[in-house]
Design an enzyme around this catalytic site. Structure first.
Site, PDB file in Angstrom:
ATOM      1  N   LYS A  67       3.473   1.105   3.936  1.00 26.38           N
ATOM      2  CA  LYS A  67       3.479  -0.243   4.512  1.00 26.38           C
ATOM      3  C   LYS A  67       4.634  -0.419   5.491  1.00 26.38           C
ATOM      4  O   LYS A  67       4.474  -1.036   6.553  1.00 26.38           O
ATOM      5  CB  LYS A  67       3.553  -1.281   3.391  1.00 26.38           C
ATOM      6  CG  LYS A  67       2.351  -1.286   2.470  1.00 26.38           C
ATOM      7  CD  LYS A  67       2.641  -2.015   1.165  1.00 26.38           C
ATOM      8  CE  LYS A  67       1.572  -1.725   0.129  1.00 26.38           C
ATOM      9  NZ  LYS A  67       1.961  -2.150  -1.221  1.00 26.38           N
ATOM     10  N   LYS A  88      14.043   5.656  -8.910  1.00 31.97           N
ATOM     11  CA  LYS A  88      13.877   5.149  -7.541  1.00 31.97           C
ATOM     12  C   LYS A  88      15.221   5.035  -6.822  1.00 31.97           C
ATOM     13  O   LYS A  88      15.285   4.844  -5.623  1.00 31.97           O
ATOM     14  CB  LYS A  88      13.143   3.813  -7.559  1.00 31.97           C
ATOM     15  CG  LYS A  88      11.701   3.943  -8.069  1.00 31.97           C
ATOM     16  CD  LYS A  88      10.995   2.598  -8.122  1.00 31.97           C
ATOM     17  CE  LYS A  88       9.597   2.707  -8.713  1.00 31.97           C
ATOM     18  NZ  LYS A  88       8.635   3.365  -7.804  1.00 31.97           N
ATOM     19  N   LYS A 101      11.321  -2.597  -4.209  1.00 34.06           N
ATOM     20  CA  LYS A 101      10.395  -1.937  -5.127  1.00 34.06           C
ATOM     21  C   LYS A 101      10.865  -2.203  -6.548  1.00 34.06           C
ATOM     22  O   LYS A 101      11.969  -2.705  -6.760  1.00 34.06           O
ATOM     23  CB  LYS A 101      10.310  -0.436  -4.871  1.00 34.06           C
ATOM     24  CG  LYS A 101      11.649   0.287  -4.905  1.00 34.06           C
ATOM     25  CD  LYS A 101      11.477   1.762  -4.570  1.00 34.06           C
ATOM     26  CE  LYS A 101      11.094   1.918  -3.115  1.00 34.06           C
ATOM     27  NZ  LYS A 101      10.231   3.054  -2.875  1.00 34.06           N
ATOM     28  N   ARG A 102      10.020  -1.862  -7.489  1.00 28.90           N
ATOM     29  CA  ARG A 102      10.374  -2.010  -8.894  1.00 28.90           C
ATOM     30  C   ARG A 102      11.702  -1.310  -9.174  1.00 28.90           C
ATOM     31  O   ARG A 102      11.961  -0.220  -8.675  1.00 28.90           O
ATOM     32  CB  ARG A 102       9.249  -1.408  -9.746  1.00 28.90           C
ATOM     33  CG  ARG A 102       9.405  -1.498 -11.225  1.00 28.90           C
ATOM     34  CD  ARG A 102       8.081  -1.143 -11.907  1.00 28.90           C
ATOM     35  NE  ARG A 102       7.549   0.130 -11.473  1.00 28.90           N
ATOM     36  CZ  ARG A 102       7.821   1.308 -12.057  1.00 28.90           C
ATOM     37  NH1 ARG A 102       8.627   1.353 -13.113  1.00 28.90           N
ATOM     38  NH2 ARG A 102       7.290   2.422 -11.610  1.00 28.90           N
ATOM     39  N   THR A 133       3.522   3.536  -2.199  1.00 27.80           N
ATOM     40  CA  THR A 133       2.710   2.956  -1.125  1.00 27.80           C
ATOM     41  C   THR A 133       3.559   2.057  -0.229  1.00 27.80           C
ATOM     42  O   THR A 133       3.189   1.790   0.906  1.00 27.80           O
ATOM     43  CB  THR A 133       1.521   2.155  -1.679  1.00 27.80           C
ATOM     44  OG1 THR A 133       1.989   1.199  -2.639  1.00 27.80           O
ATOM     45  CG2 THR A 133       0.484   3.065  -2.315  1.00 27.80           C
ATOM     46  N   HIS A 144      -0.764   8.566 -12.602  1.00 24.11           N
ATOM     47  CA  HIS A 144       0.185   7.902 -11.713  1.00 24.11           C
ATOM     48  C   HIS A 144       1.647   8.218 -12.025  1.00 24.11           C
ATOM     49  O   HIS A 144       2.527   7.536 -11.507  1.00 24.11           O
ATOM     50  CB  HIS A 144       0.007   6.377 -11.782  1.00 24.11           C
ATOM     51  CG  HIS A 144      -1.162   5.862 -11.018  1.00 24.11           C
ATOM     52  ND1 HIS A 144      -1.146   5.649  -9.654  1.00 24.11           N
ATOM     53  CD2 HIS A 144      -2.406   5.510 -11.423  1.00 24.11           C
ATOM     54  CE1 HIS A 144      -2.315   5.181  -9.256  1.00 24.11           C
ATOM     55  NE2 HIS A 144      -3.099   5.092 -10.306  1.00 24.11           N
TER      56      HIS A 144
END
Length: 817
Positions: free
Chosen positions: A665, A559, A553-554, A661, A362
């Site tokens: 969504k 990111k 998100k985290r 993911t 991952h």
């Protein structure tokens, strides 16, 4: 062929109501006068659980009778969220429950809000595991989830003076109506001790003795499939002391020592991901991983031997998937069980072990690949260390045979990293001990093969494959966005619920102005609901017609939430310099938790909130721009956010995000994506067509080339006046005047290192955001693009992903009723 939700018998509402009132009275000892809303939720949950249990038992009987191959999914995280609404939908009882509650003057929606999220995960890894469980059950595949029943899940996040503050997530404080304790299946787990080698009856035997023991207590949760009779199991383990209470110490008056062992043992399942900054935290993490792996493998072997006389056919009847490296210690543990406890010859044990395990990687971040000090393994798991050394010895012999005279390769591939203190490379162990190694998006898998695991791909190219992630449409569209789900079903039928590729039938409707108006109206109603939530929780007035620009998100540097903030500040400066500057009104919505020890990520949260304070309080700006940080991002909050979002920020540095993911969504709910060619973004763009995706930024190859040739972030700063203005404003202390140095570490890091290339991508990002604004002004065009995004999401169902795992890795067939 679609399987619709089960038809409801005419008297089902009465039966459900009868069961509900019985539980309120006999299970909770409450009546209509003394019952709280929480009691009413518990009664309804137990009523629904009753309807799961019969199917649950018959499902297990069916698997035994059909001699089914079983799939076991080992994961340190299961981010399940709330269960009641999902179970009602999957059982076909949602409307019945709503009508039954209204007979009692209760609203089902109010009761659903009483449920506390089961936050047993940190982010995408755990949420993926939850989606997979839903798909396994819906597809009638004999599947079991195994993990840890953390007493405290992912922390509750509060924002105080702009800073993240962590509070315990006491998700069990009011009880959990879904779990069933199974004390009869408790498993003893050993730590420490000694390894003894001796000959017994002419055979060499190894014994792992002494040390401390804890007991794993299983708690089972039913996982219902949609529109079918399959109910699978999630089994979570709680750590208990082998002896709860030492009466000797108690009688001597040492009351604390009397319960010391109990407290120390139960710490193992106390909290999700304890901080590993100190050795105690590192030790606890390794204990957690071995604890749930040992319990789970003991349980799997026990179940197998109930049905079969030996372990010879184990790999024919058992498939175990490792969700990242956290459960990788399962490989030496299964070898220990085979060799030490069942006297299986090493070569045969290894053959069965490799045939049993599959490994999902991952991460592309080399620093995120888990390693453990050999010294720590020696102290906690001495037998496993000897097994790992033997696996490594035999494996390196294979490498030497395949690649003779290549000494550097042997060092690179060894399971033991000899540099700077010996460490065990758990990802390498997982690769060597598994017959299948998969990435979770096409780019991710290619980068694994070309870079991170290149040597292993050259050794075993047949082991590597891709399984692009997916999400369950039952939770993320049918449950989260019922208005849109109903509109889709009215146009194309309900087959999409279990065959998401049927959404492609929506594509022609993108040209229907009536349908565009309907979809636009639904988005507006969802935005209204989220705006009300923000106004209550954050006390920030929200323009419902503004562009809802969302990044949830985290929190992690790769990111690039910080890049988003730089754009916000750039827009702020434009308006301040020229109040007449045309700006499409935007509401920037952020959400996400930073790991408690991740100082930089927490500083980014502080900057987001500091920028929000300035922007939202400035009358020159706040009618055009708003900035919101939604605290305590979780599954139930995500279910509010995705349906209301206009723009999905998927802006990680190319080549860093494995898949993502959230991107799926958002698009499934009609948000358009602004993103880089990273992770599953690439495949989403391929599906929806480039003209329906806002692309910016460097490619993974360009990132690698820039790093290789010497990236100088300061050059971008000096050559871009707008970027320079933004960074200078942050450096000046403008956003934290009482502590002007607060955000300087962020700026200094960008100017000196910028490992995730924010400055290199800034101009491209700003220009792309201008294209977003232009598109949003034409609402008809925007809605058409949104419908085409929805219509092309069929590939990104977790049902498709699980079918691929089942057919190509596990070789496990559905066992329908």
């Amino acid at each position: 062929m679609n399987r619709p939700a089960r038809a409801t018998a005419p008297n089902e509402a009465a039966a459900l109501l009868h069961s509900y009132t019985n539980h309120l009275l006999y299970s909770l000892a409450k009546d209509q006068y003394s019952a709280t809303q929480r009691d009413r939720f518990m009664s309804l949950a137990m009523t629904v659980r009753d309807r799961l249990i019969e199917r649950w038992i018959s499902t297990q009987q069916r698997y035994y009778k059909k001699d089914a191959k079983r799939v076991y999914y080992l994961s340190a995280e299961f981010l399940m969220g709330r269960a009641l609404g999902n179970n009602l939908i999957n059982l076909g009882l949602y409307d019945v429950a709503r009508d039954s509650m209204r007979m009692l003057n209760l609203e089902l929606s109010d009761l659903l809000e009483q449920e506390i999220d089961a936050g047993l995960g940190n982010g995408g890894l755990g949420r993926l595991a939850a989606c997979f469980l839903d798909s396994l059950a819906t597809l009638d595949i004999p599947g079991y989830g195994y993990g840890i029943r953390y007493e405290f899940g992912m922390f509750d996040q509060e924002i105080k003076e702009g800073w993240q503050v962590e509070k315990p997530d006491e998700w069990l404080r009011f009880g959990n109506p879904w779990e069933m304790p199974r004390p009869e299946y408790g498993v003893p787990v050993r730590f420490g001790g000694q390894v003894e080698e001796r000959s017994e009856n002419g055979h060499f035997k190894v014994h792992w003795t002494n040390g401390e023991q804890v007991v794993g207590m299983p708690y089972d949760t039913p996982i219902a499939g949609y529109g079918c009779n399959t109910v699978n199991t999630l089994r979570l383990w709680r750590a208990r002391a082998s002896t709860d209470f030492d009466l000797r110490y108690f009688n001597q008056g040492d009351y604390e020592k009397a319960v010391l062992d109990k407290n120390r043992s139960e710490t193992i399942s106390k909290v999700l991901y304890p901080s590993d900054l100190k050795m105690f935290g590192k030790e606890l993490r390794l204990k957690q991983q071995y604890f749930f792996v040992a319990c789970s493998l003991h349980d799997i072997v026990r179940r197998h031997l109930v049905a079969y006389p030996s372990l010879e056919n184990f790999a024919d009847k058992v498939a175990i998937q490792l969700n990242d490296t956290h459960p990788a210690v399962a490989i030496p543990e299964l070898m220990r069980i085979f060799v030490d406890e069942h006297a299986m010859p090493w070569d045969r044990a290894w053959e069965v072990t490799v045939a049993t395990f599959g490994y999902t990687n991952h991460t592309l971040l080399s620093e995120a690949l888990e390693t453990w000090p050999v010294e720590l393994f020696q102290r906690l798991l001495p037998r496993h260390l000897t097994i790992i050394y033997e696996i490594n010895r035999r494996f390196l012999r294979q490498v030497m045979n395949r690649f003779p005279y290549d000494e550097p390769r042997i060092g690179r591939m060894s399971l033991i990293d000899e540099a700077g203190g010996k460490r065990i490379r758990m990802a390498y162990l997982a690769v060597v001990g598994s017959h299948s190694v998969n990435g979770v998006a096409a780019l991710h898998t290619e980068l694994l093969k070309a870079d991170l695991l290149r040597d292993f791909n050259e050794m075993w190219p047949e082991r590597f494959n891709n399984k692009t992630n997916g999400v369950t449409p039952r939770r993320w569209l049918l449950a989260a966005n019922p208005l849109l789900a109903d509109a889709i079903t009215a146009r194309i039928g309900e087959g999409w619920i279990t065959h998401l590729d049927e959404l492609q039938k929506l594509a022609p409707h993108a040209d229907d102005p009536v349908f565009r108006d309907e979809v636009r109206g639904i988005k507006q109603r969802n935005k209204e609901q989220l705006a009300r939530y923000i106004e209550v929780e954050n006390a920030i007035p929200i323009d419902r017609n503004s562009l809802f620009d969302v990044q949830v998100k985290r929190l992690h540097e790769y990111k690039r939430q910080l890049l988003n903030v730089l754009h916000v500040i750039a827009l702020y400066l434009r308006v301040k310099k020229d109040p007449g500057t045309p700006v499409v009104p935007r509401t920037f919505i952020f959400g996400g938790k930073a790991a408690p020890a991740y100082t930089t990520a927490k500083l980014i949260i502080k900057l987001i909130n500091a920028a929000a304070d300035v922007v939202n309080a400035d009358p020159q700006v706040n009618e055009k721009l708003k900035v919101v940080f939604l605290a305590n991002y979780r599954v139930s909050l995500a279910e509010r956010i995705f349906p209301a979002s206009d723009l999905s920020e998927q802006i990680s540095t190319a080549g860093k995000e494995a898949s993502g993911t959230g991107n799926m969504k958002f698009a499934l709910n009609g948000a358009l994506t602004i993103g880089t060619l990273d992770g599953a973004n690439i495949e989403i763009r391929e599906e929806v067509a480039p003209e329906n995706f806002f692309l910016f930024g460097l490619t993974a190859q360009q990132v690698a080339d820039l790093q290789r040739h010497g990236y100088r972030p300061r050059d971008f700063y000096e050559q871009n006046a707008e970027l320079k203005g933004v960074l200078d404003l942050i450096w000046s202390g403008f956003f934290e005047p009482e502590h002007p140095e607060t955000f300087r570490p962020l700026v200094q890091s960008l100017l000196d290192q910028d490992p995730y290339m924010l400055l290199a991508d800034f101009q491209s990002y700003v220009e792309c955001q201008a294209r977003v604004s232009e598109a949003f002004l034409d609402q008809d065009r925007w809605t058409r693009m949104a419908i085409l995004n929805i219509a092309k999401m069929g590939k990104f169902s977790s049902d498709r992903t699980i079918r691929e795992y089942a057919g190509e890795i596990w070789h496990a067939a559905p066992v329908p009723l």
